[in-house]
Design a protein around this motif. Structure first.
Motif, PDB file in Angstrom:
ATOM      1  N   ARG A 106     -12.391  10.229 -10.958  1.00 50.16           N
ATOM      2  CA  ARG A 106     -13.592   9.722 -10.303  1.00 50.16           C
ATOM      3  C   ARG A 106     -13.250   8.616  -9.321  1.00 50.16           C
ATOM      4  O   ARG A 106     -14.061   8.237  -8.484  1.00 50.16           O
ATOM      5  N   LEU A 107     -12.039   8.095  -9.440  1.00 53.73           N
ATOM      6  CA  LEU A 107     -11.629   7.021  -8.549  1.00 53.73           C
ATOM      7  C   LEU A 107     -10.999   7.603  -7.291  1.00 53.73           C
ATOM      8  O   LEU A 107     -10.489   8.721  -7.291  1.00 53.73           O
ATOM      9  N   ALA A 108     -11.039   6.803  -6.237  1.00 57.42           N
ATOM     10  CA  ALA A 108     -10.307   7.194  -5.031  1.00 57.42           C
ATOM     11  C   ALA A 108      -8.811   7.212  -5.366  1.00 57.42           C
ATOM     12  O   ALA A 108      -8.371   6.489  -6.245  1.00 57.42           O
ATOM     13  N   PRO A 109      -8.039   8.052  -4.671  1.00 54.35           N
ATOM     14  CA  PRO A 109      -6.616   8.140  -4.983  1.00 54.35           C
ATOM     15  C   PRO A 109      -5.929   6.790  -4.808  1.00 54.35           C
ATOM     16  O   PRO A 109      -6.320   6.020  -3.932  1.00 54.35           O
ATOM     17  N   PRO A 110      -4.930   6.501  -5.609  1.00 52.15           N
ATOM     18  CA  PRO A 110      -4.286   5.190  -5.517  1.00 52.15           C
ATOM     19  C   PRO A 110      -3.473   5.064  -4.235  1.00 52.15           C
ATOM     20  O   PRO A 110      -2.789   5.988  -3.851  1.00 52.15           O
ATOM     21  N   GLN A 111      -3.598   3.910  -3.580  1.00 53.58           N
ATOM     22  CA  GLN A 111      -2.798   3.645  -2.386  1.00 53.58           C
ATOM     23  C   GLN A 111      -1.470   3.050  -2.804  1.00 53.58           C
ATOM     24  O   GLN A 111      -1.432   2.216  -3.700  1.00 53.58           O
ATOM     25  N   GLU A 112      -0.424   3.452  -2.147  1.00 55.36           N
ATOM     26  CA  GLU A 112       0.895   3.000  -2.595  1.00 55.36           C
ATOM     27  C   GLU A 112       1.585   2.015  -1.677  1.00 55.36           C
ATOM     28  O   GLU A 112       2.698   1.609  -1.940  1.00 55.36           O
TER      29      GLU A 112
ATOM     30  N   VAL B  44     -11.034  -1.862 -12.894  1.00 54.48           N
ATOM     31  CA  VAL B  44     -10.588  -0.691 -12.142  1.00 54.48           C
ATOM     32  C   VAL B  44      -9.237  -0.981 -11.474  1.00 54.48           C
ATOM     33  O   VAL B  44      -8.308  -0.177 -11.522  1.00 54.48           O
ATOM     34  N   ALA B  45      -9.151  -2.146 -10.858  1.00 58.23           N
ATOM     35  CA  ALA B  45      -7.879  -2.524 -10.220  1.00 58.23           C
ATOM     36  C   ALA B  45      -6.766  -2.607 -11.261  1.00 58.23           C
ATOM     37  O   ALA B  45      -5.632  -2.183 -11.020  1.00 58.23           O
TER      38      ALA B  45
END
Lengths: 440, 433
Positions: free
Chosen positions: A297-303, A321-322
């Protein structure tokens, strides 16, 4: 024993000795005036700037600098930043080898053995391995010994193999200790001496060498060089088997089939025989192969580094969430992997009610990844996750339950009940399913 | 097959679209066609457009044709590439001369290498800086030509004046060392600074040296630190070590032992022998907190294992004072009988203390002993507890050991081991607060 006056027992931190540091700067600097293009090339290579490294190395290599030539060879062999090209690697290694570079000699020898970039040529390989080994690196000495041991490039010569294994073993190389042990055990090239073999195997086995572990197990089974001890044998076979050594898996199967040092168990024996045939590692249950899940449900993780910094900032300020995303990123394979930190952030997020964090934390405890393995805590968290509505966690819960004692299950269940409903309990905090959570 | 040392596509682009003879109305129609074809990825089309020009003696077309033929793809044709390279080179195209030299240099025969040298020289004389640098390197080392450092200096200078970065760096070093020329501080500074400002780590490091030692210039510690820092941050171990030295002595800035230690550690990890020796010395003489440089304890242990009695004495003292890393390493020495007579009992004692203090390696070693009953009574629960802790604290080898032990234990035993690990953690965390 002389003690420094400011020392305090008990591991508390000692005051730094702020004595006047000697003027070590000058002697130290004396070696500094010799930096050159090869240093810049190394820096570029470390940064992954292969193009730049090649550009810097080429003229030096052409001008005959062995180190530059060896580096070029390695870059072409590894195919990092350039297409892999064994022929080019061979060309450069040859030059460097002529110039006496041991690593190049050894690498070139290996290519000759495998017939990569050059036609197979064991005789030439042997010659090159000898050159490298003579310069003292224990890994090179080991490689040379292997050639003599297997009669590659020359007639089998176990005595000479033993000599070179011994040199490498003296420098502490575990695989050399193991191989030397084999020679002592079989009486090849040396007078048979099972006790010495056991000693050598033991040293290598303690450092995780699977072959040594397996062979030590055999000595225990046969009572050679050590007193007969089937339980110890089983233990050593287990250790080797966990690392995937097919022979050890097979040996272990025999132990289970016959009840040697372990409770007789035909079912396990059959599984092990099958695994040995497939070369797979024994005892691998689905639990070990589970991986942390990402909340879809979360936006994809930024790397990117910036994103990571942002997550860290938000996590530190208590954003569940973070914290979850941070835990997920830190748990991924790669340079930044930090399992202990990942577990920490999952824990923070789980405490604030995030079901997926609870599930991943449970997995961490189940696998002992970044935290000690603890089925009770694992089950507790997974149980809370399923209570929070997370169905995938149920699979993990089943897998755990299979391994737990009744007491453990009871304990885990009462722990989760307490957390769920108690004062400030998680039931009140669970981040709901119906909310659409999106990352900023 | 001609091998290039430059990123292929960019070189191709430069070759095809770079400066060339342009008439007032723009490039000749065929050249424009060729460029258009190339841009749209139609190499055969580009070749087709170039061929008549090349055959008509257009040098630029000849060179571009050669580059296209050398390029990977259906149009690739090594023989043709070589042919057109020779044509262009023969007509004085400097870059063609250089590429031809590169192509021939890898040949095995002496004549080919002589020819390569000839073309390299021609390219250098045409002012192609890469060729000048390459030729200079050969003269400096006496490779394929009689050694002539003075000539090398002249060639490096030509390349440096033409903007070649590495040539500037090397030239500066040669002026510093007075090789092939008289030492010349002004030239040293000029060229090293030029190269360092353009990002050369080696030049920055050498520049740091110049300022730190006042080699023909007034000593300037602040500048030395600045330049060393640039090289250190780029990852050059010797510069890291030198910077550390300055920081430790309070030269070029406020004294900063913490940073100095950091840089020494990085330099030592990067393989700088002087830094490693220095760190070891600082530890042995008690000038530095061992926990700041844990890795160095390992080096001292290595020295002890090899028979260094000072190192051994230091380890013993540190172990007695409760230093975790020292306890663990010393335990291994006694276990393996390195530098000391083997003593299982003492090894276990030391490991136990280190394990209690959280040392992962000691925990692993202890766990293995409990499993195999080496010097202790066999106890799988204890074994599991210790390797479980070791695995969670970063000893990866403990992971398979843990799994292996679990396979041999009953679930009750595993539960017991897990509980003991949990208890240990709470005691340990409480004690640490």
């Amino acid at each position: 024993m002389r003690r420094r006056p400011a020392d305090r027992r008990g591991g508390a931190s000692l005051a730094t000795r702020l004595l006047a540091w000697p003027l070590l700067a000058l002697p130290l600097l004396a070696g500094a005036a010799a930096a050159g293009p090869i240093d810049d090339a190394r820096v570029a290579a470390q940064r992954g700037e292969t193009g730049e490294a090649l550009r810097l190395l080429r003229p030096l290599a052409e001008a005959g600098e062995a180190e530059a030539q060896a580096m070029l060879g390695a870059i072409h062999q590894a195919g990092s930043g350039v297409p892999q090209d064994f022929a080019a690697a061979v060309t450069w290694y040859r030059e460097a080898a002529r110039g006496g570079d041991a690593a190049a000699q050894n690498a070139l020898a290996a290519l000759h053995v495998r017939g990569l970039g050059v036609p197979r040529d064991d005789v030439e390989a042997l010659r090159l391995f000898s050159l490298a080994a003579g310069q003292g690196d224990p890994r090179h000495q080991f490689d040379l010994a292997v050639m003599y041991d297997n009669g590659r490039g020359t007639a089998e010569d176990p005595a000479l193999a033993a000599e070179w294994y011994a040199k490498a073993a003296a420098q502490g190389l575990p695989e050399a200790e193991a191989s030397l042990g084999v020679l002592y055990q079989s009486g090849r090239g040396l007078a048979r001496d099972p006790a010495r073999a056991a000693e050598l195997y033991r040293r290598a086995a303690d450092r995780g060498d699977a072959r040594a572990q397996n062979n030590l197990g055999l000595l225990y089974v046969r009572g050679e060089g050590v007193p007969r001890d089937l339980e110890s044998a089983a233990l050593w076979f287990h250790l080797a088997a966990e690392q995937g050594l097919a022979t050890a898996i097979g040996n272990l199967a025999v132990m289970y089939e016959n009840g040697f040092g372990v409770a007789q168990d035909d079912a396990t024996a059959v599984d092990l025989y099958r695994a040995a045939g497939q070369g797979a590692s024994a005892g691998a249950l689905p639990l070990e192969r589970m991986v942390p899940l990402y909340d879809l449900r979360l936006a994809p993780p930024q790397e990117s580094p910036e994103a990571l910094r942002a997550y860290r900032g938000d996590a530190a300020r208590g954003d569940p969430v973070a914290q979850f995303v941070l835990g997920f990123l830190l748990g991924r394979p790669g340079r930044d992997r930090d399992l202990a930190a990942a577990a920490h952030w999952y824990a923070q997020s789980a405490e604030r009610g995030m079901p997926m964090a609870m599930a991943n934390l449970g997995l961490a405890y189940a696998q002992g990844a970044g935290v000690p393995q603890d089925y009770v805590l694992a089950y507790m968290w997974v149980n809370l996750a399923t209570a929070g509505g997370l169905d995938p966690a149920a699979e993990l819960r089943e897998a755990l339950a299979e391994r737990m004692t009744v007491q453990q299950l009871n304990e885990a269940q009462s722990l989760s009940a307490a957390r769920w409903t108690g004062e400030g309990g998680l039931a009140a905090n669970v981040v709901g399913n119906s909310q659409r959570i999106a990352m900023p | 097959m001609i091998r290039h040392s430059v990123p292929a596509f960019l070189a191709l682009l430069a070759a095809l679209l770079g400066p060339g003879p342009v008439s007032a109305e723009g490039p000749a129609p065929d050249m424009a066609t060729a460029e258009a074809a190339f841009r749209s990825g139609d190499y055969p089309g580009a070749i087709e457009a170039l061929l008549p020009l090349a055959e008509g003696g257009d040098v630029l077309a000849q060179y571009r044709l050669a580059v296209l033929y050398a390029e990977e793809g259906p149009q690739q044709d090594g023989v043709a590439a070589l042919k057109w390279l020779r044509e262009a080179a023969g007509h004085g195209h400097a870059e063609a001369q250089f590429r031809l030299a590169l192509a021939l240099a890898r040949g095995g025969e002496a004549e080919q290498r002589e020819e390569a040298l000839k073309w390299l020289t021609a390219a250098a004389e045409s002012g192609f800086t890469d060729a000048q640098f390459s030729l200079a390197a050969n003269y400096e080392r006496g490779s394929g030509v009689p050694r002539d450092v003075a000539r090398a200096v002249a060639l490096y200078r030509a390349a440096a004046e033409g903007g070649h970065l590495m040539a500037a760096s090397v030239l500066g070093s040669l002026y510093l060392q007075g090789r092939g020329t008289q030492p010349d501080p002004a030239e040293t500074l000029k060229w090293l600074t030029s190269a360092a400002e353009r990002g050369s780590a080696s030049a920055a490091s050498n520049l740091g040296y110049v300022y730190a030692t006042g080699a023909g210039v007034p000593r300037d510690d602040a500048k030395a630190a600045e330049w060393y820092r640039q090289a250190a941050e780029a990852g050059l171990p010797r510069a890291q070590a030198a910077l550390a030295g300055l920081l430790a002595a309070g030269r070029g800035g406020p004294r900063d032992e913490a940073q100095a230690l950091d840089w020494f550690s990085r330099a030592a990890e990067g393989g700088d022998a002087l830094a490693r020796t220095e760190l070891t010395r600082l530890l042995l003489e008690g000038e530095v907190e061992p926990s700041r440089v844990e890795q160095a304890v390992g080096w001292i242990a290595e020295n002890a294992a090899a028979g260094d009695e000072t190192a051994l004495a230091w380890l013993e003292a540190r172990a007695e004072a409760g230093d975790t890393a020292a306890l663990g390493r010393l335990g291994s020495l006694y276990a393996e009988g390195k530098g000391v007579a083997a003593d299982e009992a003492r090894a276990l004692e030391l490991w136990r203390e280190a394990a209690d203090r959280g040392d992962a390696e000691a925990q692993l070693a202890l766990g293995l002993r409990y499993a195999t009953g080496g010097g202790v009574e066999q106890d799988y629960v204890q074994a599991y507890k210790w390797v479980n802790l070791a695995a969670s604290r970063g000893a990866d080898e403990a992971i398979s050991a843990r799994a292996a032990f679990a396979n041999l234990m009953t679930p009750e035993q595993v539960a017991d081991g897990q509980r003991q690990a949990r208890d240990w953690i709470s005691t340990y965390t409480a004690a640490a607060r």
